[in-house]
Motif scaffolding. Structure first.
Motif, mmCIF file in Angstrom:
data_model
loop_
_atom_site.group_PDB
_atom_site.id
_atom_site.type_symbol
_atom_site.label_atom_id
_atom_site.label_comp_id
_atom_site.label_asym_id
_atom_site.label_seq_id
_atom_site.Cartn_x
_atom_site.Cartn_y
_atom_site.Cartn_z
ATOM 1 N N HIS A 237 0.847 -1.197 0.000
ATOM 2 C CA HIS A 237 0.000 0.000 0.000
ATOM 3 C C HIS A 237 0.882 1.246 0.000
ATOM 4 O O HIS A 237 1.806 1.352 0.803
ATOM 5 C CB HIS A 237 -0.898 0.002 1.243
ATOM 6 C CG HIS A 237 -2.006 1.024 1.168
ATOM 7 N ND1 HIS A 237 -1.797 2.352 1.432
ATOM 8 C CD2 HIS A 237 -3.311 0.905 0.828
ATOM 9 C CE1 HIS A 237 -2.938 3.007 1.278
ATOM 10 N NE2 HIS A 237 -3.883 2.151 0.913
ATOM 11 N N PRO A 238 0.599 2.187 -0.903
ATOM 12 C CA PRO A 238 1.421 3.411 -0.910
ATOM 13 C C PRO A 238 1.125 4.275 0.315
ATOM 14 O O PRO A 238 0.120 4.067 0.993
ATOM 15 C CB PRO A 238 0.973 4.119 -2.190
ATOM 16 C CG PRO A 238 -0.389 3.595 -2.465
ATOM 17 C CD PRO A 238 -0.455 2.215 -1.906
ATOM 18 N N GLU A 239 1.997 5.219 0.548
ATOM 19 C CA GLU A 239 1.752 6.146 1.652
ATOM 20 C C GLU A 239 0.423 6.855 1.417
ATOM 21 O O GLU A 239 0.052 7.144 0.269
ATOM 22 C CB GLU A 239 2.887 7.167 1.739
ATOM 23 C CG GLU A 239 4.140 6.628 2.429
ATOM 24 C CD GLU A 239 3.876 6.182 3.862
ATOM 25 O OE1 GLU A 239 3.090 6.849 4.563
ATOM 26 O OE2 GLU A 239 4.448 5.157 4.274
ATOM 27 N N ILE A 240 -0.274 7.140 2.471
ATOM 28 C CA ILE A 240 -1.623 7.688 2.332
ATOM 29 C C ILE A 240 -1.598 9.068 1.680
ATOM 30 O O ILE A 240 -2.460 9.419 0.894
ATOM 31 C CB ILE A 240 -2.318 7.749 3.707
ATOM 32 C CG1 ILE A 240 -2.466 6.324 4.226
ATOM 33 C CG2 ILE A 240 -3.675 8.416 3.605
ATOM 34 C CD1 ILE A 240 -2.906 6.247 5.651
ATOM 35 N N GLY A 241 -0.611 9.809 1.997
ATOM 36 C CA GLY A 241 -0.495 11.133 1.378
ATOM 37 C C GLY A 241 -1.273 12.185 2.135
ATOM 38 O O GLY A 241 -1.711 11.976 3.267
ATOM 39 N N ALA A 242 -1.458 13.294 1.451
ATOM 40 C CA ALA A 242 -2.080 14.432 2.121
ATOM 41 C C ALA A 242 -3.583 14.265 2.237
ATOM 42 O O ALA A 242 -4.170 13.417 1.559
ATOM 43 C CB ALA A 242 -1.755 15.699 1.339
ATOM 44 N N LEU A 243 -4.156 15.082 3.066
ATOM 45 C CA LEU A 243 -5.602 15.079 3.259
ATOM 46 C C LEU A 243 -6.282 15.323 1.915
ATOM 47 O O LEU A 243 -5.877 16.194 1.159
ATOM 48 C CB LEU A 243 -5.958 16.213 4.233
ATOM 49 C CG LEU A 243 -7.419 16.332 4.659
ATOM 50 C CD1 LEU A 243 -7.838 15.147 5.490
ATOM 51 C CD2 LEU A 243 -7.624 17.621 5.442
ATOM 52 N N SER A 570 -3.021 15.347 16.258
ATOM 53 C CA SER A 570 -2.185 14.149 16.292
ATOM 54 C C SER A 570 -2.123 13.514 14.897
ATOM 55 O O SER A 570 -1.180 12.805 14.568
ATOM 56 C CB SER A 570 -2.707 13.154 17.328
ATOM 57 O OG SER A 570 -4.000 12.758 16.978
ATOM 58 N N CYS A 571 -3.143 13.769 14.093
ATOM 59 C CA CYS A 571 -3.111 13.281 12.706
ATOM 60 C C CYS A 571 -2.946 14.433 11.722
ATOM 61 O O CYS A 571 -2.212 14.318 10.750
ATOM 62 C CB CYS A 571 -4.397 12.527 12.377
ATOM 63 S SG CYS A 571 -4.635 11.049 13.361
ATOM 64 N N ALA A 598 1.444 15.140 5.059
ATOM 65 C CA ALA A 598 0.895 13.852 4.603
ATOM 66 C C ALA A 598 0.749 12.884 5.773
ATOM 67 O O ALA A 598 1.549 12.885 6.697
ATOM 68 C CB ALA A 598 1.817 13.262 3.543
ATOM 69 N N PHE A 599 -0.302 12.076 5.694
ATOM 70 C CA PHE A 599 -0.490 11.018 6.695
ATOM 71 C C PHE A 599 0.475 9.883 6.376
ATOM 72 O O PHE A 599 0.788 9.643 5.211
ATOM 73 C CB PHE A 599 -1.904 10.457 6.628
ATOM 74 C CG PHE A 599 -2.974 11.446 6.927
ATOM 75 C CD1 PHE A 599 -3.151 11.942 8.218
ATOM 76 C CD2 PHE A 599 -3.816 11.898 5.941
ATOM 77 C CE1 PHE A 599 -4.146 12.849 8.498
ATOM 78 C CE2 PHE A 599 -4.816 12.809 6.214
ATOM 79 C CZ PHE A 599 -4.985 13.292 7.503
ATOM 80 N N THR A 600 0.879 9.205 7.382
ATOM 81 C CA THR A 600 1.736 8.043 7.132
ATOM 82 C C THR A 600 0.913 6.765 7.298
ATOM 83 O O THR A 600 0.029 6.698 8.155
ATOM 84 C CB THR A 600 2.919 7.999 8.119
ATOM 85 O OG1 THR A 600 2.376 7.963 9.446
ATOM 86 C CG2 THR A 600 3.805 9.212 7.961
ATOM 87 N N SER A 601 1.176 5.789 6.453
ATOM 88 C CA SER A 601 0.454 4.518 6.547
ATOM 89 C C SER A 601 0.695 3.854 7.890
ATOM 90 O O SER A 601 -0.159 3.145 8.427
ATOM 91 C CB SER A 601 0.921 3.580 5.440
ATOM 92 O OG SER A 601 0.673 4.142 4.203
ATOM 93 N N GLN A 602 1.866 4.108 8.420
ATOM 94 C CA GLN A 602 2.243 3.480 9.685
ATOM 95 C C GLN A 602 1.256 3.837 10.797
ATOM 96 O O GLN A 602 0.936 3.037 11.657
ATOM 97 C CB GLN A 602 3.668 3.914 10.020
ATOM 98 C CG GLN A 602 4.305 3.209 11.193
ATOM 99 C CD GLN A 602 4.118 3.990 12.499
ATOM 100 O OE1 GLN A 602 3.911 5.196 12.467
ATOM 101 N NE2 GLN A 602 4.164 3.282 13.611
ATOM 102 N N GLN A 606 -0.945 0.496 12.540
ATOM 103 C CA GLN A 606 -0.785 0.049 13.930
ATOM 104 C C GLN A 606 -1.974 -0.813 14.348
ATOM 105 O O GLN A 606 -1.836 -1.776 15.076
ATOM 106 C CB GLN A 606 -0.680 1.265 14.852
ATOM 107 C CG GLN A 606 0.636 2.005 14.730
ATOM 108 C CD GLN A 606 0.614 3.325 15.473
ATOM 109 O OE1 GLN A 606 -0.310 3.617 16.210
ATOM 110 N NE2 GLN A 606 1.649 4.114 15.285
ATOM 111 N N CYS A 607 -3.148 -0.427 13.855
ATOM 112 C CA CYS A 607 -4.343 -1.220 14.181
ATOM 113 C C CYS A 607 -4.817 -2.038 12.972
ATOM 114 O O CYS A 607 -5.164 -3.204 13.096
ATOM 115 C CB CYS A 607 -5.483 -0.315 14.634
ATOM 116 S SG CYS A 607 -5.102 0.601 16.136
#
Lengths: 640, 272
Positions: A237-243, A570-571, A598-602, A606-607
């Motif tokens: 899965h690619p990095e989620i990226g920006a909002l 936090s996000c 950008a959001f990180t997939s990590q 985690q969940c």
């Protein structure tokens, strides 16, 4: 006991023969056995054979062995009779059982197939709970001929095309114009591989008990079309990226500028939102946070902007009397009739250009005017032919404006729209025409008779209103222009202009008119906050976020996040280096430089690891990018 | 050891085929194809191969290999079919009357097949413990032979000793027993009751007889014992044959249902 299996002692077993001796079960089977038709061949206990000149008995041991009497002189057995009723061999019995049972079952199936029972009998199971409605019947989803077995055979060899099958789903589930396409959208129209009909059944399956209607959660489903194969959220899965999932937000709001500049300003510091949730409210379904209404947020600072209060001119200029080089026209003996004198700085506006463009002869001149190659205020260096065209343009302009006041339906033509509010005040136009061209009726009669009125100028006597005297929503006349002051946020007239123009954007001169009205410096300033997307042949004005292609979803409520700023941040971390506003100039929704990092997939993985919490594609992504609207009315009317 | 290795190989092969079929589904899903079509056709081919065993038995004149080899392949394919069905139905129950009936037929076919396999493996061993093995079709001749022999012994005893105890016992008890298969239910469950019952009757009579007649009775006992064994053989061998009367028709009916199932599936393919 005799254990030999010789032919004389016991006959051979012949399981492949159709008939068996009727006496076999009693151990008195004859040697000949029945014939092929099942008739007993035995007329005696044995068939004597001739040994030299004597006949000898051949009675088998199991029937008592050679008899004492022996055969007659003619070679006949002395024990006549012994015939039996042959029976079918076990294998034949089994064969007949198979045949009869197959025939019986086939007949039973035919009865079910060719009667009204077939829908009940062949139904592959109950519908999902959402489809268990009184109004649902087989032909709600299948063709009316689907209860005909002959039609089944036809369909089996020449199946109906996907779009025809989809049509049954789309009767109720409305996904818009591109419902049959991938993602119910035309995103793939440039890609032949994607620009094909996608069957609803690719992902959805009915008659699967309970609610198992969708198989979109199967990981592999998305990989069918997507070239970049994703094994799981944690694998590929690619990095989620920006909002916004790579797409900019519909509403333009620069968090950086507001928090680092505007809210620090003493004039606006009191309007600084207390928290994120001051401006962002959770939607009813708990999925998203959306911008709160204008009146509760932006209005505090931006009311004057949307009502034109903050501008030199509070209204948008729709029509005007362009400044004209009358002297040059006169020098060339080109009459234009009565024309307002002393006009300065007024241009031929885009609305006028569009109105005039109906005369194809004027089109090249209009293009030149639009491009700045010809200035009506200075015609000294214009050739004679163009001057004649300018003369025609002037007359046409007067007649068009007069026509607009007299017969607006005819003049507005394709900009006429029944679905939106009137886009212009006809009274205001009539007043303007009367003021600017008081002799227009007479001049028009003369013109039609081939006599052009002499060029004359007159002074326009209009009392110019003070800015404070112009009410929001008012059409007002200045000496050489007709203007409209927006009523405020959600101005219906402006909305109508946007809607009508956006729908006709491909027509000549409409795009220029749209760009003029939607310019962010125009009073109303709609496009300052509402982004505009230019697609290949259409314009989308993003009045709300719902117009966006929401490829992803994040249910804030189910993630049980606190509504404190710290929780949001936090996000959502502000990206101070972003070039947010610049990215909107491209008018391309995919050009985006988010205000947030950008959001990180990590963060999610985690969940969402597939064990603790699902990591299926559909848990975060929307397939149908068009907003689904369930229309049950057609269904109900069908079954009333 | 060689047999064990062969079994291990066959089981491994079956697991390998089924695992391939199972994981092949993901590949087909990724290609946008419903894997049920693949494993459905797999089952269709399997069913036809399974039915071919029955046809093979009729084509005795053709050199198509040993029946035992065919039987072993039949069992192997049967196990594959069970796995294939589970994969085809995605390890869940099917819905609808037709599909349920179809599944029921298939399950019954597989159950009867499994029972047949169990009986064909267990019954011969049990038969070998109950007298000499005899072919089902020959049992009537064996029975008739016993009748003939016992009647000769009884007639001889009557000529030697004028008492009628032995003859009466033969006429009233033994003769009716010899004419047909007796104690079917007891033999079906492999009970020793029939043998014990006859032993008791012989013992009870023996103590009432003279030493001469007791000797005659002793001569009769092996034939009665043989008849009890023959009845046991008859019941068990009949069972071994009659289960096919259920298994094979069910298999053909499954084929009828399967053909209709294929037609319906392809008629409604692509519909939700």
């Amino acid at each position: 006991m005799n254990k030999s299996i010789s032919f004389r002692n016991k006959p051979y077993s012949r399981p492949n023969q159709k008939w068996a001796c009727g006496k076999a079960c009693s151990g008195k089977e004859c040697l000949l056995g029945p014939d092929k038709k099942g008739s007993c061949q035995s007329t005696a206990l044995c068939q004597p054979y001739k040994d030299g000149d004597r006949w000898r008995c051949t009675r088998p041991t199991h029937l008592g062995g050679s008899c004492e009497e022996g055969p007659s002189g003619l070679g006949d057995c002395c024990y006549s009779g012994g015939s039996c009723q042959p029976v079918l061999s076990p294998r034949q019995k089994r064969g007949k059982l198979i045949l009869y049972s197959c025939i019986a079952i086939s007949l039973l199936l035919l009865v079910f197939t060719f009667t009204g029972l077939n829908q009940i009998f062949f139904s592959p199971g109950p519908l999902s709970s959402k489809h268990q409605l009184d109004t649902m019947a087989c032909d709600s989803c299948h063709s009316p001929e689907s209860d005909s077995p002959m039609h089944w055979i036809q369909l089996a060899f020449s199946p109906a095309p996907d779009d025809k099958r989809n049509a049954y789903c789309l009767n109720c589930h409305k996904f818009g114009e591109f419902a049959n396409k991938a993602h119910s959208n035309n995103i793939g129209k440039t890609d032949k591989a994607m620009d094909k009909t996608v069957a609803c059944s690719s992902c959805h399956q009915e008659h699967k008990f309970n609610n198992l209607i969708t198989s979109a959660n199967q990981q592999g489903k998305c990989n069918i079309c997507h070239k970049e194969k994703i094994e799981s959220f944690n694998n590929g899965h690619p990095e989620i990226g920006a909002l916004g999932g790579g797409q900019r937000t519909a509403l333009i709001f620069d968090h950086n500028n507001h928090y680092t500049k505007h809210f620090d300003d003493d004039d606006h510091s009191e309007n600084k939102p207390e928290a994120c949730i001051t401006c962002h409210v959770q939607t009813g379904n708990g999925v998203e946070y959306r911008q709160a209404a204008f009146k509760n947020t932006c209005k505090k600072c931006h009311l004057a902007d949307v009502t034109g209060g903050g501008f030199l001119e509070p209204g948008i200029k729709y029509l005007s009397v362009p400044a004209l080089d009358i002297e040059t026209l006169e020098e060339n003996n080109l009459k234009i009739g009565l024309w307002p004198g002393d006009v300065e700085d007024e241009e031929l506006l885009p609305l006028a250009i569009w109105l005039l463009s109906k005369d194809s002869e004027l089109t090249p001149l209009l293009v030149d005017i639009q491009n700045g190659d010809v200035e009506l205020a200075d015609l000294t260096e214009v050739d004679e032919a163009t001057l004649k065209l300018v003369q025609k343009l002037v007359w046409q302009y007067k007649f068009v404006l007069h026509g607009l006041a007299e017969n607006p339906e005819n003049q507005l033509g394709e900009l006429r729209s029944d679905s939106v509010k009137p886009i212009i005040s006809l009274n205001a136009v009539a007043t303007a025409v009367e003021t600017w061209f008081p002799n227009i009726k007479f001049e028009k009669i003369q013109y039609e008779r081939g006599r052009l009125a002499k060029t004359r100028t007159h002074e326009v006597d209009v009392k110019e209103k003070d800015k404070s005297e112009i009410n929001p929503g008012e059409w007002y006349l200045k000496p050489y222009s007709l203007q409209y002051r927006p009523v405020g946020h959600e101005d219906k007239l402006l909305f109508s202009w946007y809607a009508v123009l956006a729908s006709k954007i491909e027509k000549p001169f409409i795009k220029e008119l749209f760009n003029y009205i939607s310019h962010k410096e125009q009073p109303g300033q709609c496009s300052r906050c509402h982004s505009i997307d230019e697609l290949s042949s259409q314009i989308v004005v993003n009045w709300t976020e719902t117009n966006r292609l929401n490829t992803s979803k994040f249910t804030h409520e189910s993630h049980a996040l606190e509504t404190k700023d710290s929780a949001c941040q936090s996000c959502h971390k502000v990206n101070e280096d972003s070039n947010y506003l610049e990215s909107y100039k491209a008018k391309d929704r995919n050009v985006h430089d988010s205000n947030f990092k950008a959001f990180t997939s990590q963060l999610c993985s985690q969940c969402h690891d597939g064990n603790k919490v699902t990591d299926s594609c559909a848990s975060c992504h929307n397939y149908h990018l068009a907003v689904s609207k369930l229309n049950m009315s057609s269904l109900v009317s069908d079954f009333r | 050891m060689k047999k064990l290795a062969l079994r291990f190989f066959v089981v491994s092969l079956a697991i390998l085929i089924l695992a391939t079929l199972y994981y092949f589904q993901d590949i087909r899903v990724a290609q946008g194809v419903n894997p049920a079509y693949d494993n459905g056709w797999f089952l269709f081919v399997l069913l036809n191969l399974l039915l071919a065993f029955n046809i093979r038995k009729k084509l005795i004149f053709l050199p198509l290999g040993k029946v035992k080899t065919w039987a072993d392949i039949h069992y192997f394919l049967g196990f594959l079919f069970i796995g294939g069905i589970l994969i085809h139905f995605n390890f869940s129950l099917s819905g609808g009357l037709f599909n349920s009936l179809f599944l029921l037929l298939v399950v019954l076919t597989l159950v009867t097949g499994g029972l047949g396999l169990y009986w064909s493996r267990s019954i011969p061993k049990r038969l070998s413990n109950r007298g000499e093995y005899v072919v089902l079709e020959r049992i009537p001749y064996e029975r008739q032979e016993i009748v003939n022999t016992m009647e000769r012994i009884v007639e001889t005893s009557l000529e030697q000793d004028k008492t009628i105890e032995i003859a009466s016992f033969y006429r009233d008890r033994i003769k009716p027993f010899l004419l047909d298969v007796s104690d079917k239910n007891d033999h079906l469950v492999s009970s020793d009751k029939p043998m014990a019952s006859w032993k008791k009757q012989f013992n009870d009579l023996k103590i009432q007889l003279s030493s001469h007649n007791a000797g005659i009775l002793d001569q009769l006992w092996p034939y009665v014992e043989r008849k009890v064994h023959l009845d046991y053989h008859h019941v068990k061998l009949t069972l071994l044959r009659k289960w096919l009367f259920i298994h094979i028709p069910l298999a053909y009916l499954s084929l009828v249902f399967m053909l209709l199932h294929v037609l319906i599936v392809f008629s409604f393919v692509g519909e939700v």
